[in-house]
Write a protein that holds these residues in place. Structure first.
Motif, PDB file in Angstrom:
ATOM      1  N   ASP A 187      41.876  47.929  42.071  1.00  0.00           N
ATOM      2  CA  ASP A 187      42.617  47.669  40.832  1.00  0.00           C
ATOM      3  C   ASP A 187      43.489  46.424  40.970  1.00  0.00           C
ATOM      4  OD1 ASP A 187      41.495  49.876  39.640  1.00  0.00           O
ATOM      5  OD2 ASP A 187      43.229  51.184  39.946  1.00  0.00           O
ATOM      6  N   THR A 188      44.097  46.245  42.140  1.00  0.00           N
ATOM      7  CA  THR A 188      44.910  45.042  42.382  1.00  0.00           C
ATOM      8  C   THR A 188      44.048  43.785  42.284  1.00  0.00           C
ATOM      9  OG1 THR A 188      46.407  46.257  43.843  1.00  0.00           O
ATOM     10  CG2 THR A 188      46.383  43.862  44.066  1.00  0.00           C
ATOM     11  N   ALA A 189      42.852  43.843  42.868  1.00  0.00           N
ATOM     12  CA  ALA A 189      41.940  42.698  42.805  1.00  0.00           C
ATOM     13  C   ALA A 189      41.485  42.425  41.376  1.00  0.00           C
ATOM     14  CB  ALA A 189      40.733  42.938  43.714  1.00  0.00           C
ATOM     15  N   LEU A 190      41.253  43.467  40.605  1.00  0.00           N
ATOM     16  CA  LEU A 190      40.797  43.287  39.221  1.00  0.00           C
ATOM     17  C   LEU A 190      41.902  42.698  38.341  1.00  0.00           C
ATOM     18  CD1 LEU A 190      38.722  46.551  38.762  1.00  0.00           C
ATOM     19  CD2 LEU A 190      37.855  44.208  38.899  1.00  0.00           C
ATOM     20  N   VAL A 191      43.138  43.116  38.565  1.00  0.00           N
ATOM     21  CA  VAL A 191      44.270  42.512  37.842  1.00  0.00           C
ATOM     22  C   VAL A 191      44.348  41.023  38.156  1.00  0.00           C
ATOM     23  CG1 VAL A 191      46.789  42.432  37.682  1.00  0.00           C
ATOM     24  CG2 VAL A 191      45.606  44.636  37.641  1.00  0.00           C
ATOM     25  N   ALA A 192      44.195  40.680  39.434  1.00  0.00           N
ATOM     26  CA  ALA A 192      44.207  39.266  39.839  1.00  0.00           C
ATOM     27  C   ALA A 192      43.045  38.516  39.205  1.00  0.00           C
ATOM     28  CB  ALA A 192      44.155  39.159  41.359  1.00  0.00           C
ATOM     29  N   ALA A 193      41.888  39.159  39.124  1.00  0.00           N
ATOM     30  CA  ALA A 193      40.710  38.507  38.537  1.00  0.00           C
ATOM     31  C   ALA A 193      40.934  38.172  37.070  1.00  0.00           C
ATOM     32  CB  ALA A 193      39.487  39.408  38.694  1.00  0.00           C
ATOM     33  N   ARG A 194      41.595  39.065  36.352  1.00  0.00           N
ATOM     34  CA  ARG A 194      41.842  38.825  34.924  1.00  0.00           C
ATOM     35  C   ARG A 194      42.798  37.655  34.702  1.00  0.00           C
ATOM     36  NH1 ARG A 194      41.353  44.575  34.692  1.00  0.00           N
ATOM     37  NH2 ARG A 194      43.597  44.887  34.974  1.00  0.00           N
ATOM     38  N   ALA A 195      43.707  37.431  35.662  1.00  0.00           N
ATOM     39  CA  ALA A 195      44.671  36.337  35.530  1.00  0.00           C
ATOM     40  C   ALA A 195      44.157  35.022  36.115  1.00  0.00           C
ATOM     41  CB  ALA A 195      45.978  36.717  36.224  1.00  0.00           C
ATOM     42  N   GLU A 196      43.049  35.081  36.853  1.00  0.00           N
ATOM     43  CA  GLU A 196      42.539  33.918  37.576  1.00  0.00           C
ATOM     44  C   GLU A 196      41.913  32.890  36.634  1.00  0.00           C
ATOM     45  OE1 GLU A 196      41.785  31.204  40.036  1.00  0.00           O
ATOM     46  OE2 GLU A 196      42.665  33.022  40.905  1.00  0.00           O
ATOM     47  N   GLN A 197      42.272  31.614  36.857  1.00  0.00           N
ATOM     48  CA  GLN A 197      41.750  30.532  36.020  1.00  0.00           C
ATOM     49  C   GLN A 197      40.483  29.906  36.598  1.00  0.00           C
ATOM     50  OE1 GLN A 197      44.923  27.749  35.311  1.00  0.00           O
ATOM     51  NE2 GLN A 197      46.244  29.285  34.345  1.00  0.00           N
ATOM     52  N   ASP A 198      40.266  30.058  37.888  1.00  0.00           N
ATOM     53  CA  ASP A 198      39.065  29.492  38.496  1.00  0.00           C
ATOM     54  C   ASP A 198      37.935  30.517  38.398  1.00  0.00           C
ATOM     55  OD1 ASP A 198      38.072  27.213  40.495  1.00  0.00           O
ATOM     56  OD2 ASP A 198      37.299  29.138  41.190  1.00  0.00           O
ATOM     57  N   ARG A 255      35.015  30.866  39.802  1.00  0.00           N
ATOM     58  CA  ARG A 255      34.414  31.314  41.058  1.00  0.00           C
ATOM     59  C   ARG A 255      35.302  32.347  41.747  1.00  0.00           C
ATOM     60  NH1 ARG A 255      33.306  27.473  46.374  1.00  0.00           N
ATOM     61  NH2 ARG A 255      32.595  29.130  47.759  1.00  0.00           N
ATOM     62  N   VAL A 256      36.591  32.073  41.837  1.00  0.00           N
ATOM     63  CA  VAL A 256      37.506  33.013  42.487  1.00  0.00           C
ATOM     64  C   VAL A 256      37.599  34.305  41.681  1.00  0.00           C
ATOM     65  CG1 VAL A 256      39.861  33.386  43.299  1.00  0.00           C
ATOM     66  CG2 VAL A 256      38.797  31.138  43.575  1.00  0.00           C
ATOM     67  N   ALA A 257      37.624  34.194  40.358  1.00  0.00           N
ATOM     68  CA  ALA A 257      37.682  35.393  39.507  1.00  0.00           C
ATOM     69  C   ALA A 257      36.484  36.297  39.774  1.00  0.00           C
ATOM     70  CB  ALA A 257      37.738  34.992  38.037  1.00  0.00           C
ATOM     71  N   LEU A 258      35.305  35.704  39.867  1.00  0.00           N
ATOM     72  CA  LEU A 258      34.098  36.484  40.123  1.00  0.00           C
ATOM     73  C   LEU A 258      34.148  37.126  41.503  1.00  0.00           C
ATOM     74  CD1 LEU A 258      31.301  37.409  39.256  1.00  0.00           C
ATOM     75  CD2 LEU A 258      30.384  35.252  40.156  1.00  0.00           C
ATOM     76  N   GLN A 259      34.655  36.389  42.480  1.00  0.00           N
ATOM     77  CA  GLN A 259      34.735  36.937  43.839  1.00  0.00           C
ATOM     78  C   GLN A 259      35.713  38.111  43.904  1.00  0.00           C
ATOM     79  OE1 GLN A 259      35.590  33.116  45.697  1.00  0.00           O
ATOM     80  NE2 GLN A 259      33.759  33.337  46.954  1.00  0.00           N
ATOM     81  N   LEU A 260      36.810  38.010  43.170  1.00  0.00           N
ATOM     82  CA  LEU A 260      37.769  39.122  43.129  1.00  0.00           C
ATOM     83  C   LEU A 260      37.123  40.359  42.518  1.00  0.00           C
ATOM     84  CD1 LEU A 260      40.905  37.087  42.069  1.00  0.00           C
ATOM     85  CD2 LEU A 260      40.816  38.548  44.095  1.00  0.00           C
ATOM     86  N   LYS A 261      36.359  40.160  41.447  1.00  0.00           N
ATOM     87  CA  LYS A 261      35.668  41.290  40.822  1.00  0.00           C
ATOM     88  C   LYS A 261      34.612  41.879  41.762  1.00  0.00           C
ATOM     89  CE  LYS A 261      36.218  39.420  36.147  1.00  0.00           C
ATOM     90  NZ  LYS A 261      35.506  38.791  34.999  1.00  0.00           N
ATOM     91  N   ASP A 262      33.850  41.013  42.409  1.00  0.00           N
ATOM     92  CA  ASP A 262      32.816  41.483  43.331  1.00  0.00           C
ATOM     93  C   ASP A 262      33.431  42.256  44.495  1.00  0.00           C
ATOM     94  OD1 ASP A 262      30.860  40.373  41.758  1.00  0.00           O
ATOM     95  OD2 ASP A 262      30.558  38.593  43.017  1.00  0.00           O
ATOM     96  N   PHE A 263      34.571  41.760  44.988  1.00  0.00           N
ATOM     97  CA  PHE A 263      35.262  42.445  46.065  1.00  0.00           C
ATOM     98  C   PHE A 263      35.680  43.839  45.622  1.00  0.00           C
ATOM     99  CE2 PHE A 263      39.492  43.515  47.820  1.00  0.00           C
ATOM    100  CZ  PHE A 263      39.141  43.707  49.140  1.00  0.00           C
TER     101      PHE A 263
END
Length: 237
Positions: free
Chosen positions: A210-221, A223-231
């Motif tokens: 859940d912490t990673a998904l919150v970060a993914a939603r706020a991420e502007q890049d 590639r990094v957003a996708l990696q956070l979701k995949d993680f």
């Protein structure tokens, strides 16, 4: 906790000489950082007088792959803590009294992080990889029926590895840091996921995801957003 782990029956053997050399190298780097007067005089992971020390300090090949013996796991725990101490030493370089007690010192720590991105990368990646080995080994220990104290030790290890993962997610989602650097950290995190899942259990894995998904939603890049979701998804498989 370390003493109890050492008392458990051994499984795989580790090269204790190389493990102790890694711990000593970490301590040598810590002493050099304590003496450094500026970023220019601090130990660097490549191209300086301390590259060999870093190579020794960040070596995990002495442990091999898969669950480690209790003695090996105890050494890995020590090494992970030593690497964490080095991260803190780099952040506190040049900060009076080695304390983050003001906005100014916090700003200096942030500048230090950016000044030492190669060292931060090496140390964060190392802590994750070592954490994966520790987690596999802790998950393989005998259950509470054999000895309730083991459950207490395993719970403490799980709590520490949760902190390591959350710290890595935090820096990987800090958008003041170069996206390529953050993408590389996320790659290491994702590669290490299988080692953590059994130890963490479903509830903790969900919280970290859940912490990673919150970060993914706020991420502007992207590639990094996708990696956070995949993680996050990998943690929950």
């Amino acid at each position: 906790m370390t003493a109890m782990l050492l008392a458990l029956p051994a499984h795989a053997q580790v090269d204790q000489g190389r493990a102790l050399a890694a711990i000593e190298a970490c301590q040598d780097l810590g002493e050099a950082l304590a003496k450094a007067q500026s970023p220019q005089s601090a130990p660097r992971v490549t191209g300086g007088d301390y590259s060999d020390e870093f190579a020794k300090a960040l070596d995990t090949s002495f442990a091999g792959e898969g669950p480690q013996s209790p003695a090996g796991m105890a050494m890995l725990i020590d090494l992970q803590r030593e690497a964490g101490a080095l991260v803190r030493a780099y952040l506190l370089l040049g900060i009076k009294a080695n304390a983050l007690s003001s906005d100014l010192s916090g700003e200096q720590a942030a500048r230090n992080f950016l000044a030492f991105l190669p060292e931060m990368a090496a140390l964060y990646d190392y802590r994750i990889r070592v954490g994966s080995l520790i987690s596999q080994s802790a998950a393989a220990l005998p259950g509470p029926v054999a000895d309730p104290r083991i459950s207490v030790a395993v719970a403490a290890i799980a709590m520490e590895q949760e902190k390591v993962l959350l710290s890595a997610i935090a820096v990987s989602s800090d958008q003041q840091i170069d996206p390529e650097w953050r993408a590389q950290r996320m790659m290491v995190l994702s590669e290490a996921v299988p080692g953590f899942t059994e130890l963490l259990g479903r509830k903790k894995a969900q919280e970290i995801a859940d912490t990673a998904l919150v970060a993914a939603r706020a991420e502007q890049d992207p590639r990094v957003a996708l990696q956070l979701k995949d993680f996050a998804l990998a943690l929950l498989r």
